[in-house]
Design a protein around this motif. Structure first.
Motif, PDB file in Angstrom:
ATOM      1  N   GLY A   1      -1.252  31.427   2.477  1.00  0.00           N
ATOM      2  CA  GLY A   1      -1.484  32.621   3.293  1.00  0.00           C
ATOM      3  C   GLY A   1      -0.225  33.458   3.463  1.00  0.00           C
ATOM      4  O   GLY A   1      -0.266  34.682   3.404  1.00  0.00           O
ATOM      5  N   VAL A   2       0.918  32.789   3.667  1.00  0.00           N
ATOM      6  CA  VAL A   2       2.199  33.504   3.763  1.00  0.00           C
ATOM      7  C   VAL A   2       2.484  34.207   2.445  1.00  0.00           C
ATOM      8  O   VAL A   2       2.880  35.383   2.419  1.00  0.00           O
ATOM      9  N   ASP A   3       2.248  33.512   1.330  1.00  0.00           N
ATOM     10  CA  ASP A   3       2.475  34.103   0.006  1.00  0.00           C
ATOM     11  C   ASP A   3       1.577  35.327  -0.205  1.00  0.00           C
ATOM     12  O   ASP A   3       2.011  36.329  -0.776  1.00  0.00           O
ATOM     13  N   LEU A   4       0.329  35.243   0.252  1.00  0.00           N
ATOM     14  CA  LEU A   4      -0.595  36.371   0.126  1.00  0.00           C
ATOM     15  C   LEU A   4      -0.086  37.571   0.923  1.00  0.00           C
ATOM     16  O   LEU A   4      -0.106  38.704   0.428  1.00  0.00           O
TER      17      LEU A   4
ATOM     18  N   GLY B   1       6.660  51.767   0.058  1.00  0.00           N
ATOM     19  CA  GLY B   1       7.608  52.018   1.141  1.00  0.00           C
ATOM     20  C   GLY B   1       8.456  50.821   1.520  1.00  0.00           C
ATOM     21  O   GLY B   1       9.414  50.948   2.273  1.00  0.00           O
ATOM     22  N   VAL B   2       8.125  49.650   1.008  1.00  0.00           N
ATOM     23  CA  VAL B   2       8.894  48.441   1.308  1.00  0.00           C
ATOM     24  C   VAL B   2       9.970  48.292   0.250  1.00  0.00           C
ATOM     25  O   VAL B   2       9.668  48.183  -0.934  1.00  0.00           O
ATOM     26  N   HIS B   3      11.235  48.299   0.696  1.00  0.00           N
ATOM     27  CA  HIS B   3      12.350  48.293  -0.255  1.00  0.00           C
ATOM     28  C   HIS B   3      13.099  46.965  -0.333  1.00  0.00           C
ATOM     29  O   HIS B   3      13.893  46.762  -1.233  1.00  0.00           O
ATOM     30  N   HIS B   4      12.877  46.095   0.645  1.00  0.00           N
ATOM     31  CA  HIS B   4      13.593  44.830   0.657  1.00  0.00           C
ATOM     32  C   HIS B   4      12.623  43.658   0.644  1.00  0.00           C
ATOM     33  O   HIS B   4      11.467  43.784   1.028  1.00  0.00           O
ATOM     34  N   HIS B   5      13.140  42.535   0.215  1.00  0.00           N
ATOM     35  CA  HIS B   5      12.375  41.292   0.201  1.00  0.00           C
ATOM     36  C   HIS B   5      12.265  40.769   1.637  1.00  0.00           C
ATOM     37  O   HIS B   5      13.182  40.932   2.439  1.00  0.00           O
ATOM     38  N   PHE B   6      11.154  40.138   1.955  1.00  0.00           N
ATOM     39  CA  PHE B   6      10.952  39.507   3.254  1.00  0.00           C
ATOM     40  C   PHE B   6      10.846  38.003   3.055  1.00  0.00           C
ATOM     41  O   PHE B   6      10.440  37.535   1.998  1.00  0.00           O
ATOM     42  N   ARG B   7      11.196  37.254   4.121  1.00  0.00           N
ATOM     43  CA  ARG B   7      11.057  35.800   4.129  1.00  0.00           C
ATOM     44  C   ARG B   7      10.321  35.367   5.382  1.00  0.00           C
ATOM     45  O   ARG B   7      10.397  36.011   6.424  1.00  0.00           O
ATOM     46  N   PHE B   8       9.637  34.249   5.277  1.00  0.00           N
ATOM     47  CA  PHE B   8       8.963  33.661   6.421  1.00  0.00           C
ATOM     48  C   PHE B   8      10.003  33.265   7.460  1.00  0.00           C
ATOM     49  O   PHE B   8      10.998  32.620   7.129  1.00  0.00           O
TER      50      PHE B   8
ATOM     51  N   CYS C   1       2.546  39.368  11.174  1.00  0.00           N
ATOM     52  CA  CYS C   1       1.433  39.185  10.240  1.00  0.00           C
ATOM     53  C   CYS C   1       0.400  38.209  10.790  1.00  0.00           C
ATOM     54  O   CYS C   1       0.747  37.234  11.459  1.00  0.00           O
ATOM     55  N   ALA C   2      -0.848  38.489  10.460  1.00  0.00           N
ATOM     56  CA  ALA C   2      -1.947  37.576  10.746  1.00  0.00           C
ATOM     57  C   ALA C   2      -2.808  37.494   9.495  1.00  0.00           C
ATOM     58  O   ALA C   2      -3.108  38.521   8.878  1.00  0.00           O
ATOM     59  N   VAL C   3      -3.153  36.284   9.100  1.00  0.00           N
ATOM     60  CA  VAL C   3      -4.026  36.074   7.943  1.00  0.00           C
ATOM     61  C   VAL C   3      -5.114  35.086   8.333  1.00  0.00           C
ATOM     62  O   VAL C   3      -4.894  34.188   9.154  1.00  0.00           O
ATOM     63  N   CYS C   4      -6.311  35.276   7.767  1.00  0.00           N
ATOM     64  CA  CYS C   4      -7.356  34.264   7.894  1.00  0.00           C
ATOM     65  C   CYS C   4      -8.089  34.210   6.562  1.00  0.00           C
ATOM     66  O   CYS C   4      -8.291  35.233   5.907  1.00  0.00           O
ATOM     67  N   TYR C   5      -8.432  32.986   6.157  1.00  0.00           N
ATOM     68  CA  TYR C   5      -9.001  32.791   4.829  1.00  0.00           C
ATOM     69  C   TYR C   5      -9.620  31.402   4.718  1.00  0.00           C
ATOM     70  O   TYR C   5      -9.368  30.518   5.532  1.00  0.00           O
ATOM     71  N   LYS C   6     -10.406  31.247   3.674  1.00  0.00           N
ATOM     72  CA  LYS C   6     -11.009  29.963   3.340  1.00  0.00           C
ATOM     73  C   LYS C   6     -10.191  29.367   2.204  1.00  0.00           C
ATOM     74  O   LYS C   6      -9.854  30.066   1.242  1.00  0.00           O
ATOM     75  N   ALA C   7      -9.868  28.086   2.331  1.00  0.00           N
ATOM     76  CA  ALA C   7      -9.110  27.406   1.281  1.00  0.00           C
ATOM     77  C   ALA C   7      -9.863  26.158   0.844  1.00  0.00           C
ATOM     78  O   ALA C   7     -10.417  25.435   1.670  1.00  0.00           O
TER      79      ALA C   7
ATOM     80  N   ILE D   1      -6.646  29.490  -2.001  1.00  0.00           N
ATOM     81  CA  ILE D   1      -7.432  30.484  -1.271  1.00  0.00           C
ATOM     82  C   ILE D   1      -8.673  30.841  -2.067  1.00  0.00           C
ATOM     83  O   ILE D   1      -8.598  31.131  -3.260  1.00  0.00           O
ATOM     84  N   GLU D   2      -9.821  30.800  -1.406  1.00  0.00           N
ATOM     85  CA  GLU D   2     -11.099  31.162  -2.020  1.00  0.00           C
ATOM     86  C   GLU D   2     -11.304  32.679  -1.919  1.00  0.00           C
ATOM     87  O   GLU D   2     -10.909  33.291  -0.919  1.00  0.00           O
ATOM     88  N   PRO D   3     -11.933  33.294  -2.921  1.00  0.00           N
ATOM     89  CA  PRO D   3     -12.152  34.739  -2.887  1.00  0.00           C
ATOM     90  C   PRO D   3     -13.259  35.176  -1.916  1.00  0.00           C
ATOM     91  O   PRO D   3     -13.318  36.342  -1.533  1.00  0.00           O
ATOM     92  N   SER D   4     -14.123  34.232  -1.505  1.00  0.00           N
ATOM     93  CA  SER D   4     -15.210  34.587  -0.602  1.00  0.00           C
ATOM     94  C   SER D   4     -15.285  33.556   0.525  1.00  0.00           C
ATOM     95  O   SER D   4     -15.288  32.353   0.244  1.00  0.00           O
ATOM     96  N   PRO D   5     -15.284  33.995   1.774  1.00  0.00           N
ATOM     97  CA  PRO D   5     -15.183  35.380   2.201  1.00  0.00           C
ATOM     98  C   PRO D   5     -13.785  35.927   1.886  1.00  0.00           C
ATOM     99  O   PRO D   5     -12.826  35.167   1.792  1.00  0.00           O
ATOM    100  N   LYS D   6     -13.726  37.232   1.730  1.00  0.00           N
ATOM    101  CA  LYS D   6     -12.471  37.876   1.340  1.00  0.00           C
ATOM    102  C   LYS D   6     -11.374  37.570   2.362  1.00  0.00           C
ATOM    103  O   LYS D   6     -11.572  37.737   3.560  1.00  0.00           O
TER     104      LYS D   6
END
Length: 163
Positions: A34-37, A47-54, A106-112, A117-122
């Motif tokens: 999820g962090v990678d996504l 507009g993002v010019h720099h790398h971000f890290r967790f 950031c907030a992410v929610c997903y099915k794994a 990560i599964e494509p459905s639900p998106k």
């Protein structure tokens, strides 16, 4: 005297190694995805010019529904680094943080399934600079993840918090 000096050196080494721990590497693989996504989406913006890290997790929920399937919610901060986007070294986790830019909330929610990560639900990803995050945005994030229905009778994703 020598014992006291040896104790100080050992204590210093322990503290140094504890500070050197990378919070990203401490995450289970299914949260890393999820962090990678989120990082992938963030890096795709012009507009993002720099790398971000967790930087750190704020909230996590994890519901196992059997057969290696999990429904995940992860709220976390990303911090900008001094490395330019697209020019990260062999290990982007070594890019030094910069303190002159706001954190990315950031907030992410997903099915794994099987830690992928599964494509459905998106999968849902929402990242915004921390000072720009409004209460309405927080509510919309939560509502979106709560509305994800997985199977009949399953608890909602945000009903279970694992910390």
């Amino acid at each position: 005297m020598a014992v006291g000096l040896l104790f100080l050196v050992c204590a210093g080494a322990v503290l140094y190694s504890a500070e050197a721990q990378d919070p990203y590497s401490e995450l289970p693989d299914y949260y890393k995805r999820g962090v990678d996504l989120a990082l992938e989406q963030l890096n795709s913006h012009a507009g993002v010019h720099h790398h971000f890290r967790f930087l750190r997790s704020l909230d996590k929920s994890d519901i196992e529904s059997g057969f290696g399937v999990r429904y995940l919610y992860h709220h976390f901060y990303l911090k900008p680094t001094r490395c330019a986007k697209g020019t990260t070294e062999s290990n982007p986790q070594t890019c030094p943080f910069r303190n002159d830019r706001p954190l990315m909330d950031c907030a992410v929610c997903y099915k794994a399934a099987e830690d992928q990560i599964e494509p459905s639900p998106k999968p849902y990803v929402h990242c915004i600079q921390k000072p720009r995050l409004t209460q309405d945005m927080r509510t919309a994030r939560t509502d979106h993840c709560k509305k994800m229905t997985y199977n009949s009778g399953a608890p909602t994703l945000l009903a279970v918090s694992t910390g």
